[in-house]
Enzyme design. Structure first.
Site, PDB file in Angstrom:
ATOM      1  CD  GLU A   5      -3.001  -1.136   2.232  1.00  0.00           C
ATOM      2  OE1 GLU A   5      -2.874  -0.326   3.171  1.00  0.00           O
ATOM      3  OE2 GLU A   5      -3.984  -1.880   2.109  1.00  0.00           O
ATOM      4  CD  GLU A  37      -4.123  -5.869   3.286  1.00  0.00           C
ATOM      5  OE1 GLU A  37      -4.870  -4.998   3.794  1.00  0.00           O
ATOM      6  OE2 GLU A  37      -2.890  -5.854   3.385  1.00  0.00           O
TER       7      GLU A  37
HETATM    8  C1  FCB Z   1      -4.855  -2.222   5.296  1.00  0.00           C
HETATM    9  C2  FCB Z   1      -3.503  -2.642   5.840  1.00  0.00           C
HETATM   10  C3  FCB Z   1      -3.573  -3.669   6.928  1.00  0.00           C
HETATM   11  C4  FCB Z   1      -4.747  -3.447   7.848  1.00  0.00           C
HETATM   12  C5  FCB Z   1      -6.012  -3.289   7.046  1.00  0.00           C
HETATM   13  C6  FCB Z   1      -7.242  -3.153   7.881  1.00  0.00           C
HETATM   14  O1  FCB Z   1      -4.772  -0.920   4.793  1.00  0.00           O
HETATM   15  O2  FCB Z   1      -2.720  -3.161   4.801  1.00  0.00           O
HETATM   16  O3  FCB Z   1      -2.345  -3.649   7.601  1.00  0.00           O
HETATM   17  O4  FCB Z   1      -4.504  -2.350   8.643  1.00  0.00           O
HETATM   18  O5  FCB Z   1      -5.895  -2.183   6.210  1.00  0.00           O
END
Ligand code: FCB
Length: 435
Positions: free
Chosen positions: A167, A351
């Protein structure tokens, strides 16, 4: 859950993700101090000033945690390697215990039939590098290249896939412009430089890993749908600017060798000299793009200086961290990435997940996963070359500035006893993957 493994193409990968600082326990095994330790120790930054010193004690419980992944029926496990654990000073000597730990982690995955998906950097910058300006410093790409060579020199022969930086938007914008994450800066010049250096560091790490003969290398970016908060022209422009900063700056660099005009209009004066010459490094060919997606935002116009936007409250149901639940956004970004940036390149959802308070009822999480799997399937049917789906997170963990109370895990963690208890969503996903 309505959706099952058999709905997806053969070979589609189901995974769960974690990150080093959020679970390992940085008080153990000779890890160096990180900017998250000191950010957390500074009053007002983190709920109850909680830090990652113990976290989920995964450093000592790795085998049991990998057993949980295997029993869930996952195909892959996405983890990250801590720079501060491997190189406590950020540069120079490696910590043998740190390298041994990741060596055992990778073998532990392979022994259980789990594909190890590594991310090199998920935010725990060694403090000595933070002292030298961290991501603002133009030497960061070189230091990161050395770290990459050190870690991947040890585990690169066995990982299934690797990505340099989790990210880039969070590493740079959220942490240097909005100040919500370490190092907690609110400075436009710092943000611009961090945004560019993060991408150069990404490219340098890809070069190093190619040089080691590694394949299956990608990038992991996060995305947030930006809706104009009202019908005004001002809100439309503000939302487009938000979209450009959040969703298009990094993809622009990686895949178009340029930054969006809507971002340059504000940041160009602050980018490091010669930034235009770095795109050969930044845009090194990749094997996949990973998308992290959670929510949407309502963006209104604001009178202040660039980027002149403001967050407004949205109408959709929200998670424990107050994020609106908007599964269609996942389909939006999978098709947007394919159509505008990546073409035939395989995509992965790296994610997706929700925070939900622990009161014994996990139905909302099950519905969240199911809805997002549905949107992933819809994208596949629309021709998106989607290769996998990763739930964030395996375990309840350290949710950065929100501390330990926001629970994203499929597995409940009692932070007093470190006892792990699979939640209903864990069992529902296991059932869907078995079918
Ligand atoms: C993302 C992150 C992870 C966690 C989630 C909820 O942005 O990569 O570490 O904090 O959000």
């Amino acid at each position: 859950m309505r959706h099952r493994r058999s709905d997806f193409p053969p070979g589609f990968l189901f995974a769960a993700a974690t990150s080093s600082y959020q679970i390992e326990g940085h008080g153990f095994g000779g890890a160096g101090e990180t900017h998250w330790d000191t950010f957390a120790a500074t009053p007002g930054n983190v709920v109850r000033a909680e830090d990652g010193r113990v976290a989920c004690d995964h450093y000592h419980r790795m085998d049991a945690d990998l057993d949980l992944c295997a029993a869930l029926g996952l195909d892959a496990y996405r983890f990250s390697t801590s720079w501060a654990r491997v190189m406590p000073e950020g540069t120079g000597a490696a910590n043998p215990k740190g390298l041994d730990f990741y060596d055992r982690l990778v073998d532990g995955c392979l022994d259980r039939g789990l594909k190890p998906m590594a991310t090199l950097y998920h935010w725990e910058l060694p403090s000595p590098l933070a002292d030298r300006g961290g991501w603002r410093n133009a030497d960061m790409p070189d230091w990161f290249a050395d770290f990459t060579a050190t870690v991947m020199g040890r585990i690169g022969d066995r990982v299934f896939s690797a990505a340099p930086i989790n990210e880039p938007w969070c590493v740079s914008w959220l942490s240097h412009f909005e100040g919500h994450h370490a190092p907690g800066m609110r400075d436009i010049r710092a943000a611009a430089r961090a945004m560019h250096h993060v991408l150069v560091a990404h490219g340098r790490a890809i070069e190093v890993m190619r040089g080691l003969g590694m394949g299956n290398l990608g990038a992991v970016c996060n995305f947030e749908r930006a809706f104009p908060a009202d019908d005004s022209e001002g809100a439309r422009v503000a939302a487009a600017r938000y979209d450009a900063i959040y969703n298009r700056f990094f993809l622009g660099g990686l895949f178009h060798r340029r930054y969006p005009d809507l971002v340059l209009e504000g940041l160009e004066p602050y980018l490091p000299r010669g930034w235009q010459d770095d795109f050969d490094t930044i845009a090194a060919p990749l094997d996949w793009l990973g998308l992290n997606y959670y929510t949407c935002k309502r963006i209104g116009a604001d009178d202040g200086p660039w980027p002149s936007y403001a967050y407004r409250k949205g109408p959709l149901p929200k998670t424990q961290v107050d994020w609106e639940i908007h599964p269609e956004g996942l389909h939006h970004f999978l098709t947007m990435a394919r159509d505008e940036y990546t073409g035939d390149l395989p995509l992965l959802v790296t994610e997706s997940g929700m925070a939900l308070a622990h009161d014994g009822n996990d139905d909302a999480r099950i519905a969240y996963v199911d809805a997002h799997l549905g949107e992933a399937l819809r994208a596949i049917r629309d021709g998106v070359p989607l290769a996998g789906f990763t739930y964030w997170s395996l375990l309840d963990n350290y949710e950065w500035s929100l501390g330990y109370e926001k629970r994203f895990g499929l597995v409940h963690v009692d932070f007093e006893t470190q006892e792990r208890t699979p939640k209903a969503s864990y069992h529902a996903l296991a059932e869907a993957l078995r079918a």
